[in-house]
Design an enzyme around this catalytic site. Structure first.
Site, PDB file in Angstrom:
ATOM      1  N   CYS A  84       0.797  -1.234   0.000  1.00 42.67           N
ATOM      2  CA  CYS A  84       0.000   0.000   0.000  1.00 42.67           C
ATOM      3  C   CYS A  84       0.829   1.284   0.000  1.00 42.67           C
ATOM      4  O   CYS A  84       0.710   2.112  -0.904  1.00 42.67           O
ATOM      5  CB  CYS A  84      -0.949   0.006   1.196  1.00 42.67           C
ATOM      6  SG  CYS A  84      -2.215  -1.278   1.134  1.00 42.67           S
ATOM      7  N   HIS A 138      -1.405   6.260   2.661  1.00 38.98           N
ATOM      8  CA  HIS A 138      -1.520   5.018   3.413  1.00 38.98           C
ATOM      9  C   HIS A 138      -1.880   5.229   4.877  1.00 38.98           C
ATOM     10  O   HIS A 138      -1.423   6.171   5.514  1.00 38.98           O
ATOM     11  CB  HIS A 138      -0.200   4.239   3.363  1.00 38.98           C
ATOM     12  CG  HIS A 138      -0.232   3.014   4.220  1.00 38.98           C
ATOM     13  ND1 HIS A 138      -1.006   1.910   3.918  1.00 38.98           N
ATOM     14  CD2 HIS A 138       0.377   2.719   5.397  1.00 38.98           C
ATOM     15  CE1 HIS A 138      -0.863   1.000   4.842  1.00 38.98           C
ATOM     16  NE2 HIS A 138      -0.026   1.459   5.759  1.00 38.98           N
TER      17      HIS A 138
END
Length: 490
Positions: A84, A138
């Site tokens: 991510c 993130h």
């Protein structure tokens, strides 16, 4: 008329002419302003290409499919890092992971580059209203739901961190891999009660709709960050009912193919976590149910865009931040260089584009999103961007294009790097010292036959090695590991 009046009349005429010209310019500028594109930026966490528009035989995703059919769907789009934070930092910052050195989930990009101009910040700096709802930069799922995580405040005028019933009822999750010690990296799921709107992603849709309504009359960059199908996969019964367990299939490949896979390429050990087929099917069913749930929320947002009559002046980008393995090669989740881990859904709708309704077979990268949106909206991007504008492919999706896609991932402090062309994937681990993989996707789309050590493919391997070296130069002390001459000659 007296001669003394003539100069005054001339002055009046000049004044009237100047006034008319000024009004014309104001009207022209207003018209140009009206033509300025909005951007709706839709990020879906851990979404692979298990979608109807990517020819999945089972998954139902009518709303994302509708967007794909309306715009240009990219058949070969790839992330730059299958995790991510590195992936999102790359596409939002416009630089490759090797430039930022962000290889994990703990480092905000502005800590590396304090003065970086991010993608949403570029729009904000140019007078756009910039906002996000949910996960764009993130933060950990599910742990950080309801917080800002590693968000970048200079990117936004406004942000919303929704938290829903799925987070509140997290203790009820069924976890098949408690030994992983991280719920966000487990095979876990829950069939939840209540309504869509009570869940975090339902609130993402609701808040995004609110922002669209409130800012519909001026240029905007609005980002909607959906959480599912990131684990734990949570959805209501109606989405689970779409996928009877007996219809869920697990990938079956030739067992002998494992002997040709470098050890560094396999992260899930034992294979399939040692779980039973029944457990794997139950989890895979939940992953598909989560996709259909998120698809419904995307549909709510797209419908509102139509209702507000914004669709004809709004660019829509929808993507998954990386792929996700569902048992291929006995592997699950991400952080792998197998195609299923790095292949992502990507679709772009540009109002009036000639390529709308078509599919592009060209290899593209998530890194290309930043320069594309800057280009389409007439904004001057920073000079450090490492992607390429996809504008030509929005006009001619199958047009001339000679740009391979690159991905990398760090395993045990050794880097794996991959290059993908339209036909081939080539992976190297630790510059080839820990193995290599070569796959012919025309004849082996599941990557079951590693051709890296097959003397018949030395020439092709050499070409792909050169592509890798052009993007990732090999340190002098590593050069011998990459010499093609070490391979057996025919």
């Amino acid at each position: 008329m007296t001669s003394s009046a003539k100069p005054y009349i001339q002055v009046v005429r000049v004044f009237i002419f100047s006034l008319v010209a000024l009004l014309f310019c104001v009207q022209s500028n207003a018209a140009d302003s009206d033509k300025k594109y909005n951007v709706l930026f839709i990020a879906i966490d851990d979404l692979n290409t298990s979608l109807g528009c990517y020819d999945h035989p089972l998954v139902k995703s009518p709303n994302i499919d509708r967007l794909a059919q309306k715009g240009v769907r990219f058949d070969r789009a790839y992330c730059q890092y299958p995790l991510c934070n590195p992936s999102r930092s790359s596409l939002l910052g416009g630089v490759r992971p090797d430039t930022s050195k962000i290889y994990g989930n703990g480092m905000p990009i502005r800590k590396v580059f304090p003065d970086i101009v991010t993608l949403p910040q570029l729009f904000k700096n140019n007078g756009y209203y910039s906002a996000r709802v949910g996960k764009i930069y993130h933060y950990g799922v599910p742990g950080d739901i309801g917080t800002s995580g590693l968000d970048d405040k200079p990117s936004w005028n406004e942000f919303v961190n929704p938290r829903g019933r799925d987070k509140d009822e997290e203790a009820d999750v069924i976890n098949f891999t408690p030994f992983v010690h991280n719920l966000g990296a487990s095979l876990a799921y829950l069939q939840i009660g209540g309504t869509d709107e009570e869940e975090t992603d339902g609130k993402v849709a609701t808040e995004t709709i609110r922002l669209l309504r409130e800012h519909k009359d001026k240029p905007f960059f609005i980002a909607a960050g959906f959480y599912r199908p990131h684990v734990p996969d949570i959805a209501t019964k109606k989405y689970f009912d779409l996928y009877p367990k007996e219809k869920i299939e697990l990938p079956i490949g030739p067992k002998e193919h494992f002997k040709d896979i470098p050890e560094m390429a396999l992260t899930v050990k034992p294979l399939n976590y040692g779980l039973t087929d029944d457990q794997l099917r139950l989890f895979k069913r939940a992953y598909f149910a989560s996709i259909s749930f998120v698809d419904a929320q995307v549909g709510r947002v797209l419908n509102e865009l139509e209702n507000l009559k914004l669709a004809d002046k709004t660019i829509v980008v929808c993507f998954g931040d990386h792929g996700w393995l569902l048992g291929e090669h006995g592997q699950w989740q991400k952080q792998s260089l197998f195609d299923e881990s790095v292949h992502v859904p990507l679709m772009v709708y540009l109002p009036g584009a000639k390529g709308n309704g078509k599919v592009s077979p060209r290899t593209v990268e998530l890194l290309d999103i930043y320069p594309t949106l800057a280009d389409l909206c007439g904004l001057q991007p920073p000079s450090n961007l490492e992607g390429i504008s996809l504008r030509p492919l929005l006009s001619e999706p199958a047009g001339t294009w000679d740009h391979p896609a690159y991905t990398q991932v760090l395993h045990k402090q050794n880097m794996g790097r991959s290059v993908r062309t339209e036909r081939w994937r080539y992976n190297e681990w630790n510059y080839g010292k820990d193995g290599a993989q070569l796959y012919d996707h025309d004849n082996d789309p599941h990557e079951w036959h590693n051709l890296a050590n097959d003397p018949k493919y030395v020439t092709e391997k050499e070409k792909l090695q050169k592509l890798l070296q052009a993007k990732f130069p090999v340190p002098n002390d590593q050069q011998p590991a990459r010499k093609v001459s070490e391979a057996k000659q025919p």
